[in-house]
Design a protein around this motif. Structure first.
Motif, PDB file in Angstrom:
ATOM      1  N   ASP A   1       0.847  -1.195   0.000  1.00  0.00           N
ATOM      2  CA  ASP A   1       0.000   0.000   0.000  1.00  0.00           C
ATOM      3  C   ASP A   1       0.884   1.248   0.000  1.00  0.00           C
ATOM      4  O   ASP A   1       1.255   1.789   1.045  1.00  0.00           O
ATOM      5  N   ILE A   2       1.215   1.725  -1.191  1.00  0.00           N
ATOM      6  CA  ILE A   2       2.170   2.819  -1.331  1.00  0.00           C
ATOM      7  C   ILE A   2       1.596   4.146  -0.833  1.00  0.00           C
ATOM      8  O   ILE A   2       2.296   4.960  -0.224  1.00  0.00           O
TER       9      ILE A   2
ATOM     10  N   VAL B   1      -0.255  -1.552  -4.514  1.00  0.00           N
ATOM     11  CA  VAL B   1      -1.547  -0.860  -4.552  1.00  0.00           C
ATOM     12  C   VAL B   1      -1.268   0.628  -4.739  1.00  0.00           C
ATOM     13  O   VAL B   1      -0.615   1.254  -3.904  1.00  0.00           O
ATOM     14  N   LEU B   2      -1.785   1.191  -5.845  1.00  0.00           N
ATOM     15  CA  LEU B   2      -1.472   2.570  -6.196  1.00  0.00           C
ATOM     16  C   LEU B   2      -2.687   3.476  -6.123  1.00  0.00           C
ATOM     17  O   LEU B   2      -2.696   4.564  -6.712  1.00  0.00           O
ATOM     18  N   ASP B   3      -3.700   3.049  -5.370  1.00  0.00           N
ATOM     19  CA  ASP B   3      -4.878   3.900  -5.184  1.00  0.00           C
ATOM     20  C   ASP B   3      -4.458   5.200  -4.506  1.00  0.00           C
ATOM     21  O   ASP B   3      -3.666   5.198  -3.555  1.00  0.00           O
TER      22      ASP B   3
ATOM     23  N   ARG C   1       2.444  10.706  -8.233  1.00  0.00           N
ATOM     24  CA  ARG C   1       2.259  11.772  -7.254  1.00  0.00           C
ATOM     25  C   ARG C   1       1.000  11.505  -6.448  1.00  0.00           C
ATOM     26  O   ARG C   1      -0.008  11.032  -6.984  1.00  0.00           O
ATOM     27  N   MET C   2       1.064  11.812  -5.157  1.00  0.00           N
ATOM     28  CA  MET C   2      -0.112  11.690  -4.297  1.00  0.00           C
ATOM     29  C   MET C   2      -1.182  12.684  -4.741  1.00  0.00           C
ATOM     30  O   MET C   2      -0.899  13.864  -4.947  1.00  0.00           O
ATOM     31  N   ARG C   3      -2.409  12.184  -4.922  1.00  0.00           N
ATOM     32  CA  ARG C   3      -3.513  13.100  -5.206  1.00  0.00           C
ATOM     33  C   ARG C   3      -3.819  13.912  -3.955  1.00  0.00           C
ATOM     34  O   ARG C   3      -3.659  13.442  -2.828  1.00  0.00           O
TER      35      ARG C   3
END
Length: 530
Positions: A479-480, A508-510, A525-527
């Motif tokens: 879970d990144i 997991v790139l959600d 990039r983090m949303r």
């Protein structure tokens, strides 16, 4: 010095028969062989790299920016950024301009070349023969253990310098043991302090070897000299070495209690039960054998078992020279340390087979001298076989090094594309997968990375953090986005080539969006709502 094989300086000159030109020529040739055998890989693959190399370059650059003072922290690493590494190599690198510093591939070969000179001169002094001295140095140049497919000489590393300083320190300690001359004792202490100030592994090695020599020879000199070396290291570093030592002890304890069952260098080590099972089942036998430290040590230091064979055939050459006999004890004490550290209870003290590297000088000096003394043709045949075997093993190491570290022109282009992208965007905190890619990113860009400034996985990083973050070092859990939030990272960078058998689809790139992609790297990039 009376006991150097009973040979005084004027006797040595006489036995050389005035062949000074030949001696100098053979010395230069032996040094050239040692240097180019080691530097050859990087001359052929100049863009090859390892993660430790980038750490060393970055740390030395920070010291240079700090006006050659040891910084309290490395600014681009966010995890426990106190810098508490042995400083000597970093300070020397910091004194060099960046253009020379980045020619990192010469530093390891240079250290081994200097040690080959020491091997040549010691062998020449004892044997009086420039040809035997050349054989000793040639053996050192082609010892496979010193040319393994790792960071030791192929990339910038303090390891060969620590081994060089330790060999010289122990050499002078041996001479002091026989002569009790203060100058010899001082030189042993001086180079011993250099060991402590050069690497993390070196102090462990010189301590165990000094302790072993003290016990084997019933001699107090070795541990006493090491104690003085410690005091001198503290004095030369103005107390900084005490900080290094405290962190080293803390890291070793953390490794013992937490990391030893997670680090591949220790979890993949095989014992005798594994070997027996592999032989019975006839499955994966070569790989199981290669991962046993004792077998690996003997396979990559083939002169040592040959030395045992020669000693069994005729021990009298060793008995006739107190120096050679002490060298023989030194070589075998190192092997005893290898066997001791390879046990499950002491495996946390590092890769066991590396301790033998700290006894290459006596092994390479002894072997040709006693072979020449005995003169048996069958032993010279075995010696020739060992050299041929060593050459073949070194070729295998080159091939393996390219598979592990080599960079094709396509991979160089992919890497250049990534760093061009990173250097065009504003500063961010980057989570690299695997973690050790962080060192190159920190050195080549203006970004901060989620990494350690000093000893990894210590300080404010607890065993609970380790359990939460990693599946297996250096690969994080899947879970990144959660890990990015934990470390306040805004960018996640995947190095596909460095991920081994783990596919990108495992993670997991959600909550992340892709901002860069090529065949070698992906960046997310983090949303803002992620």
């Amino acid at each position: 010095m009376r006991l150097l094989a009973g040979l005084k300086a004027h006797q040595l000159a006489k036995r050389m028969n005035g062949n000074l030109g030949i001696t100098i020529g053979l010395l230069i040739l032996s040094v050239a062989i040692a240097f180019f055998v080691r530097v050859g890989f990087r001359l052929r693959y100049p863009k090859s790299s390892g993660s430790d190399m980038w750490y060393h370059l970055y740390a030395s650059e920070e010291i240079r920016k700090n006006r050659f003072r040891i910084p309290r922290r490395l600014s681009k690493f966010s995890l426990d950024t106190s810098f508490d590494m042995p400083p000597l190599v970093y300070i020397i690198l910091a004194l060099l301009p960046k253009r020379l510093r980045e020619r990192d591939y010469v530093f390891g070969p240079l250290a081994d070349s200097i040690q080959s000179i020491a091997v040549f001169l010691v062998s020449l002094w004892i044997s009086g023969s420039s040809y035997i001295a050349f054989l000793s140095a040639f053996c050192f140049a082609l010892t496979p253990a010193l040319l393994k497919a790792d960071a030791r000489v192929f990339f910038l590393s303090p390891r060969p310098w620590a081994e060089l300083f330790a060999s010289i320190s122990l050499l002078f300690a041996v001479l002091f043991y026989h002569e009790h001359t203060l100058a010899l004792g001082f030189l042993s202490v001086l180079f011993g302090s250099f060991v402590l100030l050069t690497s993390r592994f070196g102090p462990q090695a010189i301590f165990f070897l000094s302790l072993g020599l003290t016990v084997a020879l019933l001699a107090w000199e070795f541990l006493l000299l090491l104690c003085f070396a410690f005091l001198l290291a503290v004095l030369l570093s103005k107390g900084y070495y005490l900080r290094v030592l405290r962190r080293h002890i803390g890291h070793t304890n953390f490794f013992r209690t937490t990391l030893v069952e997670r680090y591949s260098g220790t979890t993949q080590v095989t014992g005798w039960k594994d070997i027996k099972l592999a032989l019975v089942e006839r499955k994966n036998v070569i790989n199981i054998f290669a991962r046993n430290p004792i077998i690996s040590c003997l396979a990559f230091t083939p002169l040592l078992p040959l030395l045992w064979v020669v000693a069994v055939v005729d021990f009298s050459p060793l008995l006739s020279s107190p120096i050679l006999l002490t060298f023989f004890v030194w070589a075998n004490v190192a092997f005893a340390v290898v066997a001791l550290i390879s046990t499950r209870q002491l495996r946390f003290l590092g890769e066991a087979e590396r301790y033998q590297n700290y006894a290459m000088l006596p092994i390479c000096v002894i072997a040709p001298i006693i072979l020449e003394s005995i003169g048996a043709a069958v032993l010279w045949f075995l010696f020739s076989f060992v050299l041929l075997y060593s050459v073949l093993l070194i070729r295998k190491s080159y091939s393996l090094a390219f598979r592990c570290f080599g960079a094709t022109r396509k991979e160089e282009r992919l890497s250049d594309e990534l760093f061009s992208f990173l250097n065009q965007i504003p500063s961010e905190k980057i989570l690299c997968i695997p973690f050790n890619v962080s060192t190159e990113v920190s050195y080549k860009t203006h970004h901060t990375t989620v990494y350690w400034g000093g000893y990894p996985l210590t300080g404010n990083f607890t065993s609970e953090d380790l359990e939460e973050v990693f599946d297996e070092l250096p690969y994080p859990k899947k879970d990144i986005a959660r890990l990015c939030r934990k470390f306040s990272a805004t960018l996640a960078l995947f190095s596909k080539r460095s991920m081994g058998e783990i596919p990108l689809s495992y993670y997991v790139l959600d909550g992340l969006e892709k901002v860069f992609e090529n065949e070698g790297f992906d960046a997310y990039r983090m949303r803002k709502n992620g």
